[in-house]
Scaffold this active site. Structure first.
Site, PDB file in Angstrom:
ATOM      1  N   GLU A  90      -2.545   7.721  -5.547  1.00 55.37           N
ATOM      2  CA  GLU A  90      -2.708   8.815  -6.499  1.00 55.37           C
ATOM      3  C   GLU A  90      -4.053   9.069  -6.447  1.00 55.37           C
ATOM      4  O   GLU A  90      -4.868   9.987  -7.009  1.00 55.37           O
ATOM      5  CB  GLU A  90      -3.372   7.923  -7.772  1.00 55.37           C
ATOM      6  CG  GLU A  90      -1.564   7.326  -8.302  1.00 55.37           C
ATOM      7  CD  GLU A  90      -2.284   6.063  -9.978  1.00 55.37           C
ATOM      8  OE1 GLU A  90      -3.276   5.564  -9.669  1.00 55.37           O
ATOM      9  OE2 GLU A  90      -1.075   5.673  -9.847  1.00 55.37           O
ATOM     10  N   GLU A 121       5.138 -10.729   5.716  1.00 54.91           N
ATOM     11  CA  GLU A 121       3.533 -11.403   5.329  1.00 54.91           C
ATOM     12  C   GLU A 121       3.608 -12.032   6.778  1.00 54.91           C
ATOM     13  O   GLU A 121       2.329 -12.521   6.401  1.00 54.91           O
ATOM     14  CB  GLU A 121       2.951 -11.732   4.135  1.00 54.91           C
ATOM     15  CG  GLU A 121       3.742 -13.206   3.787  1.00 54.91           C
ATOM     16  CD  GLU A 121       3.363 -13.326   2.238  1.00 54.91           C
ATOM     17  OE1 GLU A 121       2.426 -14.547   2.443  1.00 54.91           O
ATOM     18  OE2 GLU A 121       2.979 -12.615   1.079  1.00 54.91           O
TER      19      GLU A 121
END
Length: 315
Positions: A90, A121
């Site tokens: 953004e 992960e």
């Protein structure tokens, strides 16, 4: 250093504890469930408030990095990784910065943004490889985001960045987060046990999002991407943003819509330059020159212009 995750480790983590306030949540009505979730969420901003000095210190280092041509990287897994990618994505349309200036990395890559890839992960070296592929250097900043603080993918990358001499931050919701050992800036968000045990997309995720908002927004303000409270460096890539650009030019200068439109086009559709042009009564070339001679803020560009005018008058 990678530390194995055991049952004992999980038992010691706040995010894995049962919340006594929600122990009978499965017996409640829809409204009661929402009320108790809302009550729990109300505690999140207070947990963030306690960490404002640490966050401010991290922001200061991010600003220094940006001014020296460095970049900000977020790295995380699952919800934490998605939040980092979201915040990074953004920044270009909001602040008009290059897509490479703020980047988000998530365990499992782009596919993990829309589909859970939980085992990704566990790869301690993958985060390191991704940083190396992006030519991460000591002038960059890395922020590890992990609610539990135990993700090897994140820890490996943070330790690599630390060894390079880069600034490293950590955002975690456990006091015993392994990420804190590699962090210069350790942001501990003590939101307590989740509404649903271990579901860190809830309070932990909300707290992390608030902090990420702060890091990028405050950093962008400090490097001049905001004038007053207007995002003057936004990129007008659609009709809505074009009109928003003209509106903020009007708000910043108290000019007419027609004047704002004319300056907007003359500036090359750069709201920031258009504002300077109107405020100082100069052309686009002069505004661009002032921008290149300043560190970014419009207020600095204005002071620079008046200083030059004063010097010329004295001669």
């Amino acid at each position: 250093m990678q530390v194995p995750i055991t049952e004992e480790t999980l038992n010691s983590l706040t995010t894995e504890q049962c919340n006594t306030n929600t122990s009978n949540i499965d017996e409640l009505s829809e409204l009661q469930i929402l009320q108790i979730m809302n009550d729990e969420d109300k505690t999140v901003p207070f947990a963030v408030e306690k960490q404002l000095p640490v966050i401010a210190s991290l922001v200061s280092d991010v600003v220094t990095s940006f001014r020296n041509g460095g970049r900000l990287f977020y790295i995380g897994a699952g919800t934490s990784g998605r939040l980092g990618v979201l915040d990074a994505s953004e920044c270009p349309p909001t602040f008009g910065v290059p897509r490479t200036m703020v980047q988000g990395l998530i365990a499992g890559g782009k596919e993990a943004l829309v589909r859970s890839i939980e085992n990704a992960e566990d790869d301690y070296q993958e985060g390191v490889r991704e940083l190396q592929a992006l030519h991460f250097s000591k002038k960059d900043v890395l922020v590890g985001i992990t609610a539990s603080g135990q993700a090897p993918y994140v820890i490996g990358a943070m330790e690599y960045a630390k060894n390079l001499g880069a600034v490293v931050g950590a955002i975690s919701c456990n006091a015993k987060s392994q990420t804190f050992a590699a962090a210069q800036h350790a942001i501990f968000l003590d939101v307590g046990p989740e509404v649903i045990t271990g579901s860190t997309r809830l309070k932990s995720g909300t707290a992390q999002k608030l902090v990420l908002n702060m890091i990028t927004t405050a950093s962008m303000i400090r490097i001049g991407k905001v004038y007053r409270n207007l995002m003057v460096d936004l990129t007008p890539v659609n009709k809505k943003l074009v009109e928003r650009s003209k509106r903020l030019i009007k708000q910043a200068t108290a000019c007419s819509y027609e004047e704002a439109s004319t300056a907007f086009e003359a500036s090359g559709r750069r709201p920031k330059l258009a504002i300077v042009m109107i405020l100082l009564g100069v052309d686009a070339e002069t505004a661009r020159s002032l921008e290149s001679q300043s560190s970014g803020p419009i207020s600095e560009m204005i002071r620079l212009y008046h200083s030059k005018q004063s010097a010329e008058n004295d001669t």
